[in-house]
Write an enzyme that holds these catalytic residues in place. Structure first.
Site, mmCIF file in Angstrom:
data_model
loop_
_atom_site.group_PDB
_atom_site.id
_atom_site.type_symbol
_atom_site.label_atom_id
_atom_site.label_comp_id
_atom_site.label_asym_id
_atom_site.label_seq_id
_atom_site.Cartn_x
_atom_site.Cartn_y
_atom_site.Cartn_z
ATOM 1 N N VAL A 28 0.845 -1.190 0.000
ATOM 2 C CA VAL A 28 0.000 0.000 0.000
ATOM 3 C C VAL A 28 0.881 1.240 0.000
ATOM 4 O O VAL A 28 1.777 1.380 0.822
ATOM 5 C CB VAL A 28 -0.920 0.013 1.242
ATOM 6 C CG1 VAL A 28 -1.786 1.256 1.265
ATOM 7 C CG2 VAL A 28 -1.792 -1.234 1.251
ATOM 8 N N ASP A 143 -13.207 -9.353 5.618
ATOM 9 C CA ASP A 143 -12.055 -9.100 6.480
ATOM 10 C C ASP A 143 -12.413 -7.985 7.458
ATOM 11 O O ASP A 143 -11.727 -6.967 7.541
ATOM 12 C CB ASP A 143 -10.841 -8.709 5.617
ATOM 13 C CG ASP A 143 -9.552 -8.667 6.410
ATOM 14 O OD1 ASP A 143 -8.564 -8.119 5.900
ATOM 15 O OD2 ASP A 143 -9.542 -9.168 7.559
#
Lengths: 236, 176
Positions: A28, A143
């Site tokens: 990320v 998640d």
């Protein structure tokens, strides 16, 4: 313009960005893109997988992530905006929610103060409401953790906005079992990250039950799944 | 001779493609739209745009797809127009976002490298109309029309701006 295919632009661009974190699945980055603050999620190649399988899986995860983001937005759930997707490098360019804090960090710091703790119940109620809306749209997040929920300050209304992120493991399903498991994942993550918050999670479930039209089946399944968990006896 | 109106256009660098920029010029009272359509420089229909960043995002996607050889349409500019549409129907996107013969507000979009900047004046001279600042696009937006066109839901209105709803659809539509 050159006639040969060139898919290096995004990867070159990434080198100029700040790497925020690297997980097992993706890297990320944070940076600026077309004048906006962005987060770029790069699902890199997994050399340990068979290449064809890797490509299919990575592509599918990317696709599911962006599809779920749009579905949630349409249902009135705050998510980052998707600006651009490069399917050749499996990079998703998303809105960087500036000035936000994860629910995880918020709960941790709020628990330390008397006044903070008061507001937590309202937050739990809000989370329950939003998850109910998401499940009513038949979107499974996949998640759910408090690190995947952000609180973005909204100056006009005073009340912060809850933003769901990281839909990489999401998929569409109407099954109460899948929704129950989704909640179970959150329960496990919640209780292990934030000790002594059973009452808070209860408040979350209460709010979920009130807000969702299909909640009874889901909660029923959640209870079943709880009994199935690790170190749980399936006797009787 | 065109007056020095260079401040009215807007240029945005394409971060992914250093050296390339997207330049937009907006014209009103355009009299030769039919002619422009034939030369297909890339004009958009009045009221269907919200603000210039919509074009920048569409242009970025188009340029990228051209580079990787995966454009859905035949040319870069038709790809930009196609990218603005919320659906994957190419001819529909040209109808809704492409220039029509009787349009009198036209937005010209150019994707070019630094060296090709002279192109802009060349294109500008072809427009029989009055150039106005690109920012004025937002004053021409027909918000209800846009909401209907992009099928923006009422709940979605609460979680973000109209621009965000549109940008998200533009980015995700190929896998919907």
């Amino acid at each position: 313009m050159a006639a040969e295919k060139d898919n290096s632009a995004v990867l070159t661009f990434l080198r100029g960005l700040t790497l925020l974190k690297q997980g097992a699945e993706a890297r990320v980055y944070r940076g600026e893109f077309l004048g906006k603050p962005v987060i770029v999620k790069e699902r890199f190649r997994k050399e340990y997988r068979h290449p064809t399988l890797d490509e299919k899986l990575t592509h599918r995860r990317t696709v599911q992530e962006v599809r779920s983001v749009l579905r949630c937005r349409k249902a009135g759930i705050s998510t980052p905006v998707v600006y651009f997707v490069d399917y050749t490098s499996h990079c998703v360019f998303l809105e960087d929610i500036v000035g936000s804090v994860t629910v995880r960090d918020h709960v941790n710091s709020a628990q330390r103060s008397e006044t903070g703790r008061g507001g937590l119940e309202a937050l739990a109620g809000k989370i329950g409401q939003i998850l109910a809306r998401m499940h009513d749209e038949d979107v499974i997040h996949g998640d759910l953790t408090t690190s995947n929920m952000l609180l973005r300050g909204r100056p006009e209304s005073g009340e912060p906005d809850l933003v769901l992120i990281d839909f990489g493991l999401s998929y569409a399903s109407a099954l109460p079992e899948d929704k129950g498991v989704d909640l179970y994942v959150l329960e496990k993550a919640f209780l292990s990250t934030h000790p002594n918050t059973e009452a808070l999670f209860d408040a979350l479930l209460k709010s979920y039950t009130a807000a969702s039209k299909k909640s009874s089946a889901v909660i029923g399944k959640l209870n079943e799944v709880r009994l199935r968990g690790r170190k749980r006896s399936m006797v009787g | 001779m065109l007056p020095a109106v260079s401040e009215m256009h807007q240029s945005q660098q394409l971060d992914l493609f250093p050296g390339y920029s997207v330049t937009q010029c907006l014209f009103k009272d355009v009299r030769n739209a039919a002619e422009l359509r034939k030369s297909a420089v890339g004009g958009e229909i009045q009221g269907a745009l919200i603000n210039p960043s919509m074009i920048v995002v569409a242009a970025n996607k188009a340029f990228h797809l051209q580079k990787v050889g995966k454009m859905k349409t035949r040319s870069l500019y038709s790809e930009v127009i196609f990218n603005l549409s919320p659906t994957n129907n190419i001819s529909e996107s040209f109808k809704k976002f492409g220039i029509a013969d009787n349009d009198n507000t036209v937005l010209i979009v150019l994707i070019h490298s630094k060296e090709d900047e002279y192109y802009i004046d060349d294109i500008r001279s072809k427009i029989d109309g009055e150039q106005i600042p690109v920012e004025l696009i937002s004053t021409l937006s027909d918000v209800p029309k846009i909401k209907k066109l992009y099928k923006v839901t009422a709940q979605e209105d609460c979680v973000g701006t109209l621009l965000e709803a549109v940008l998200c659809r533009m980015a995700v539509k190929d896998v919907l």
